[in-house]
Each structure stands twice: as C-alpha cells, then as structure tokens.
Design an enzyme around this catalytic site. Structure first.
Site, PDB file in Angstrom:
ATOM      1  N   GLU A   5      -9.342  14.357  11.539  1.00 43.06           N
ATOM      2  CA  GLU A   5      -9.987  13.037  11.568  1.00 43.06           C
ATOM      3  C   GLU A   5      -9.006  12.120  12.274  1.00 43.06           C
ATOM      4  O   GLU A   5      -8.036  11.665  11.665  1.00 43.06           O
ATOM      5  CB  GLU A   5     -10.280  12.550  10.139  1.00 43.06           C
ATOM      6  CG  GLU A   5     -11.269  13.409   9.370  1.00 43.06           C
ATOM      7  CD  GLU A   5     -12.718  13.191   9.826  1.00 43.06           C
ATOM      8  OE1 GLU A   5     -12.975  12.291  10.642  1.00 43.06           O
ATOM      9  OE2 GLU A   5     -13.585  13.945   9.352  1.00 43.06           O
ATOM     10  N   CYS A  33      -9.511   3.078  11.566  1.00 45.63           N
ATOM     11  CA  CYS A  33      -9.814   3.997  12.673  1.00 45.63           C
ATOM     12  C   CYS A  33     -11.112   3.624  13.378  1.00 45.63           C
ATOM     13  O   CYS A  33     -11.308   3.983  14.529  1.00 45.63           O
ATOM     14  CB  CYS A  33      -9.903   5.422  12.137  1.00 45.63           C
ATOM     15  SG  CYS A  33     -11.141   5.629  10.866  1.00 45.63           S
TER      16      CYS A  33
HETATM   17  P1  NAD Z   1       0.126   9.379  11.731  1.00 52.09           P
HETATM   18  O1  NAD Z   1      -0.513  10.428  12.573  1.00 52.09           O
HETATM   19  O2  NAD Z   1       1.389   8.774  12.206  1.00 52.09           O
HETATM   20  O3  NAD Z   1       0.476   9.979  10.275  1.00 52.09           O
HETATM   21  C1  NAD Z   1      -0.473  10.660   9.491  1.00 52.09           C
HETATM   22  C2  NAD Z   1       0.238  11.632   8.552  1.00 52.09           C
HETATM   23  O4  NAD Z   1       0.972  12.567   9.326  1.00 52.09           O
HETATM   24  C3  NAD Z   1       1.226  10.967   7.601  1.00 52.09           C
HETATM   25  O5  NAD Z   1       1.067  11.548   6.324  1.00 52.09           O
HETATM   26  C4  NAD Z   1       2.586  11.292   8.194  1.00 52.09           C
HETATM   27  O6  NAD Z   1       3.585  11.478   7.216  1.00 52.09           O
HETATM   28  C5  NAD Z   1       2.343  12.586   8.945  1.00 52.09           C
HETATM   29  N1  NAD Z   1       3.138  12.671  10.168  1.00 52.09           N
HETATM   30  C6  NAD Z   1       3.507  11.657  10.985  1.00 52.09           C
HETATM   31  N2  NAD Z   1       4.197  12.118  12.035  1.00 52.09           N
HETATM   32  C7  NAD Z   1       4.279  13.457  11.885  1.00 52.09           C
HETATM   33  C8  NAD Z   1       4.879  14.514  12.649  1.00 52.09           C
HETATM   34  N3  NAD Z   1       5.548  14.280  13.770  1.00 52.09           N
HETATM   35  N4  NAD Z   1       4.758  15.782  12.190  1.00 52.09           N
HETATM   36  C9  NAD Z   1       4.090  16.034  11.054  1.00 52.09           C
HETATM   37  N5  NAD Z   1       3.515  15.071  10.292  1.00 52.09           N
HETATM   38  C10 NAD Z   1       3.610  13.815  10.696  1.00 52.09           C
HETATM   39  O7  NAD Z   1      -0.994   8.283  11.456  1.00 52.09           O
HETATM   40  P2  NAD Z   1      -0.857   6.917  10.672  1.00 52.09           P
HETATM   41  O8  NAD Z   1      -0.013   5.984  11.458  1.00 52.09           O
HETATM   42  O9  NAD Z   1      -0.495   7.170   9.248  1.00 52.09           O
HETATM   43  O10 NAD Z   1      -2.391   6.418  10.690  1.00 52.09           O
HETATM   44  C11 NAD Z   1      -2.959   5.773  11.774  1.00 52.09           C
HETATM   45  C12 NAD Z   1      -3.765   6.734  12.637  1.00 52.09           C
HETATM   46  O11 NAD Z   1      -4.706   7.439  11.848  1.00 52.09           O
HETATM   47  C13 NAD Z   1      -4.599   5.987  13.672  1.00 52.09           C
HETATM   48  O12 NAD Z   1      -4.585   6.696  14.887  1.00 52.09           O
HETATM   49  C14 NAD Z   1      -5.994   5.976  13.066  1.00 52.09           C
HETATM   50  O13 NAD Z   1      -7.039   5.822  13.986  1.00 52.09           O
HETATM   51  C15 NAD Z   1      -6.021   7.318  12.407  1.00 52.09           C
HETATM   52  N6  NAD Z   1      -7.020   7.336  11.336  1.00 52.09           N
HETATM   53  C16 NAD Z   1      -8.123   8.093  11.486  1.00 52.09           C
HETATM   54  C17 NAD Z   1      -9.111   8.079  10.505  1.00 52.09           C
HETATM   55  C18 NAD Z   1     -10.364   8.889  10.621  1.00 52.09           C
HETATM   56  O14 NAD Z   1     -11.033   9.046   9.613  1.00 52.09           O
HETATM   57  N7  NAD Z   1     -10.719   9.389  11.780  1.00 52.09           N
HETATM   58  C19 NAD Z   1      -8.924   7.286   9.372  1.00 52.09           C
HETATM   59  C20 NAD Z   1      -7.767   6.534   9.264  1.00 52.09           C
HETATM   60  C21 NAD Z   1      -6.807   6.562  10.242  1.00 52.09           C
END
Ligand code: NAD
Length: 470
Positions: A212, A246
């Site tokens: 997602e 998102c």
């Molecule tokens: P992110 O991708 O930075 O982090 C998400 C998760 O991944 C966190 O738990 C984090 O600890 C982990 N993570 C971060 N970097 C990592 C890496 N290098 N390796 C492994 N794990 C890692 O996202 P965010 O900043 O927490 O959230 C914002 C993003 O999420 C935006 O792009 C938003 O659009 C998206 N989002 C999507 C939905 C959806 O339902 N489609 C909903 C909410 C947010």
C-alpha cells in the site's frame, strides 16, 4: 550473526501449524470482539498518544484512526462466515462427474509494516484482516510516532500471546532484519522507495506482498465544476492530518477560465474553516503538526524552491520551526519540472496549475506514474467518463476527495508504483488468505479416462469433439 527475530518467527510457525490452523470462525470472531473491546476501553489512551506524537486532534483520531478499525472489525463480524465459505464453481462439460470449489485458507505468518501518518489505523486495520483470515502476525509500527507505538505494544501484549501476534519496535535496522526472514505474506504500507526494498527482500523467498504505497494524487477541476463546493472539499481533504495522508490531493489542474474564481472560493473556504489571522490559524486545534524536523525541512524546501521557480503564494507559507508548524499554503503557477509537482508533498501545501483542454490535463497526468487517487470535480458526465477512461489510478472520487478510503465496501489500493494488492473488508480478508482450488473427481469411470492412451479412432473422435468450436 543470528537474526534476533528468528526465534519469534519459528514460535509463530509452530503455533500456526499446531493451534491456529485448527481454530474456527467463531474463535476468530471472539478475538476480533476482544480487540474491539480493548480499543473502546482505551480510546482516551489512543487519543492522547496521537496528540503527544503530532498534535492530532481528538476528532481526527476518532474519525480517521479509531472508526476505520472498528468498522473493519464490525464488517468482519457480520460477514466473515460468508467470506470464508467455500465457493462452488461451474463444471465444464468435458469434466462432467467432477465438482470444484475454492476455499480460503490463512496464509500463515504475516509481517505487517506500517507508516507514521495514521499509525494506529494502518497497523491495526491490516491486523484485523489477518485475524479474520486466521493468521499469525508480527506488527512493525512506525518508529516516528513513538507514543502510538507504545500503545500498540501494550494493546497486543494484553490481547495475544506473542506466538500468535507480537509487535517489534524499531526502524530501518529492525525492519531490515525482519525482512531477511521467510514470511508467508508481507503487508507493507509506506513510501514507494521503501516498497521497492520490501519487494526485493520478499523476492528472496518468493513471498507474496501487498504494498500500500503513496504517490501523487492529481485533481482535475473542469469548467463545469461547482466552485464553492469544490473549494470546500479541496480544503478539507487537503488538510486532514495536515496533508500527511496517502490520498491527500497533491496538485490541482484547473481550467484556465475558472482558475481566478476557484482561488477566491479556496480563500473563502479556508478562512471559514481554519480562521483569518496568522495567530488564529496557528492555534487552530484541527491542524495536526508536521511529524518531525526532517519532514518540516523537506516541505519548506519544496515551497521555497517552487517560489524560486516562479510560483505565487496565494495563502500561507508561515512557519514555526520550534513546533514543526507550516501554515496551510496554496501555491499558484507551479511547473511540471518542479519538485513540488514531481514529489509526493505529504504536507499542508496545495499547488495549482492551469490547463486549456481536458486532453492537456490528461497528458500531464499520464506522463507520471499511476496515482493512488485521482479526483475529478465536474458537472459534466462526458468529461468525467473521458477522464476515467483515459487515466489509471488505484482509486477515484468524483466531486469529492479522500473519503473513498473510509468506504469499506470498496477495495483500497494503488496501481503499480502506487501499490500492489488490495485491502479493506473482504479485499483485506482475501489479501491474508490463500485461495485454494479443489477439484473432486468421481471414482471409476470419468470423461477424461475416455482419452487415456493408447489412442484409437474413437478416442481421436472424442478429442475432436472436446476441442470442437474452441
Ligand atoms: P516509509 O516508507 O518511510 O516507512 C514505512 C515503514 O517502513 C516504517 O515502519 C519504517 O520503519 C519502515 N522503513 C523505513 N525505511 C526503511 C528501509 N530503508 N528499510 C526497511 N524498512 C524501512 O513511509 P512513512 O514515511 O512512514 O509513510 C509515508 C508514506 O506512506 C507515504 O509515501 C504515503 O503515501 C504512504 N502511505 C500509503 C498508504 C496507503 O494506504 N497506500 C497509507 C499511508 C501512507
């Protein structure tokens, strides 16, 4: 060095094979009822945690963090028997005598990785689908919203043995270690770049993924749109969670002829909802804060760079770095080569661009990756149909933004760069289930035995008959 999470994963596997596989729909429902009871009893704890994390208002927590989870649970309690029931399928004439059906079985061990923007909802709602489908799960909430993370740790410890559901806290290091292990399904919500990392890690074990993701959500406002209504909905949709959503409107493509009028309506709608003076706006409790300094700097740089490239500030652009405050900002005249157009904004900024024809707007959208959400403001059925037919997106709302996320009867998800797979309700149940195809043949004579070798004239006739008019 041994993976620190190998042991808990192995315990979950043992528990899944020896206990969970044998549990009934009734037992799954009992667990969901316990989750619901806990959330209701601890509502104030959740509200306080999210206020402490980034000043999310109690109203927003109720509507966007708690309510969607409770709705997921209620939906599952009402429909789980139907979702989980075997589905009979038709038998083609050449298989006469056999019967076929599909059963939904739990995938098994699920790793659920969540982001910070709706940290309670986006960790617990997928867990609800995982429980409904009869699974184990390891939850990895975001490390950025630590108060909410701690509420989730407490909730899961009070409700489940760790071999069934557990929480692993931490950031990149811990998530990377979790991703090294073999899971039966990874459900990741987060950014597209990290989505790619997750998918690469999953490919080592050929683990199925639900991703997602995010992206840029365009809005088209055509000449026929009701501008007052459009402006109110754009402002509200943009400022839920202060644009850190998102499905938040990312950039507005507005027809040249109505742009000036839309700007007037946007200013009116904004003032009515959030106040007039800088002080009034900054002290408005409905505005969540930007989550941390890194994101504060990222968003202010996006605004500053687009101004350098010729954008005009219509509203806002007041900041307070002490509490990561960025006032809601509307920018006009942004260009398609600016970072504010290219990147997901994920903050309280609404940029406007104008178009002369629907074809021009479609061409701007179609040069970019398929969005998670595309919004259309129009009174013209013809334009609406044309836009939908000629674009791709995970979801679309017509004369509305954002709320398609809380319509639990619709599948939620992206398209390629904005996501893979679907969640919510029955679609969430399916994401955590393996659809197993079962064919039951009769004993003794079967139609297929008619063509077993050695071949002869009669058998060749039967094959021709079976393949006649293919
Ligand atoms: P992110 O991708 O930075 O982090 C998400 C998760 O991944 C966190 O738990 C984090 O600890 C982990 N993570 C971060 N970097 C990592 C890496 N290098 N390796 C492994 N794990 C890692 O996202 P965010 O900043 O927490 O959230 C914002 C993003 O999420 C935006 O792009 C938003 O659009 C998206 N989002 C999507 C939905 C959806 O339902 N489609 C909903 C909410 C947010």
């Amino acid at each position: 060095m041994a993976n620190p999470f190998q042991e808990i994963r192995n315990k979950q596997q043992f528990y899944f094979e020896n206990t969970l596989r044998k549990t009934s729909i009734f037992e799954r429902k009992q667990k969901l009822k316990q989750v619901k009871k806990w959330i209701k009893a601890n509502e104030s704890l959740i509200i306080k945690a999210l206020y402490d994390d980034f000043k999310k208002s109690p109203e927003e927590v109720r509507i966007a963090e708690i309510k969607p989870v409770i709705s997921e649970i209620n939906d599952a309690l009402k429909n789980l028997r139907d979702w989980a029931a075997p589905e009979r399928v038709k038998t083609p004439f050449y298989l006469l005598g056999s019967t076929s059906h599909i059963i939904s079985q739990p995938k098994g061990l699920n790793l659920i990785i969540a982001p910070w923007n709706f940290p309670f909802n986006l960790t617990i709602a997928p867990m609800v689908s995982a429980i409904a489908a009869g699974n184990c799960a390891v939850l990895k909430p975001s490390e950025l919203t630590t108060n909410c993370e701690q509420v989730i740790v407490r909730m899961i410890a009070e409700l489940f043995p760790p071999e069934e559901i557990t929480v692993i806290t931490g950031g990149v290091e811990e998530t990377t270690q979790l991703l090294e292990l073999k899971w039966d399904h990874i459900f990741f919500t987060g950014s597209p770049p990290v989505g790619k990392t997750v998918m690469k890690a999953a490919s080592n074990h050929l683990t199925p993924v639900t991703l997602e993701l995010g992206g840029k959500n365009p809005i088209i406002v055509d000449k026929t749109a009701n501008l007052k209504d459009t402006a109110q909905k754009l402002i509200w949709g943009k400022l839920i969670n202060n644009g850190q959503s998102c499905v938040s409107p990312n950039y507005v493509l507005v027809h040249t002829k109505i742009k000036a009028k839309l700007i007037v309506e946007l200013e009116k709608a904004f003032t009515n909802m959030y106040g007039e003076t800088k002080e009034e706006i900054e002290s408005n409790n409905a505005l969540t804060r930007v989550v941390n300094k890194r994101h504060f700097k990222r968003i202010t740089a996006l605004i500053d760079n687009s101004i350098k490239q010729g954008a005009n500030v219509i509203i806002g652009n007041d900041t307070n770095s002490e509490n990561n405050y960025i006032s809601p900002t509307i920018l006009d005249n942004i260009t398609t080569n600016s970072a504010i157009f290219k990147d997901e904004i994920f903050g309280p900024v609404l940029p406007l661009m104008e178009f002369q024809s629907i074809d021009e707007a479609l061409s701007i959208i179609n040069k970019e990756e398929a969005p998670l959400a595309l919004y259309i403001f129009s009174s013209s059925k013809k334009n609406t149909k044309n836009i939908i037919k000629n674009t791709s997106a995970g979801t679309t709302a017509i004369n509305e933004t954002t709320i398609q996320f809380i319509q639990g009867n619709l599948p939620f998800g992206g398209n390629g760069h904005s996501g893979i797979g679907r969640s919510h309700g029955k679609y969430g149940f399916n994401a955590f289930s393996n659809e197993r195809a079962i064919l039951k043949q009769r004993r003794g004579f079967t139609t297929i035995k008619l063509i077993y070798p050695p071949t002869n004239k009669f058998k060749r006739f039967i094959v021709r008959f079976m393949t006649w008019r293919m």
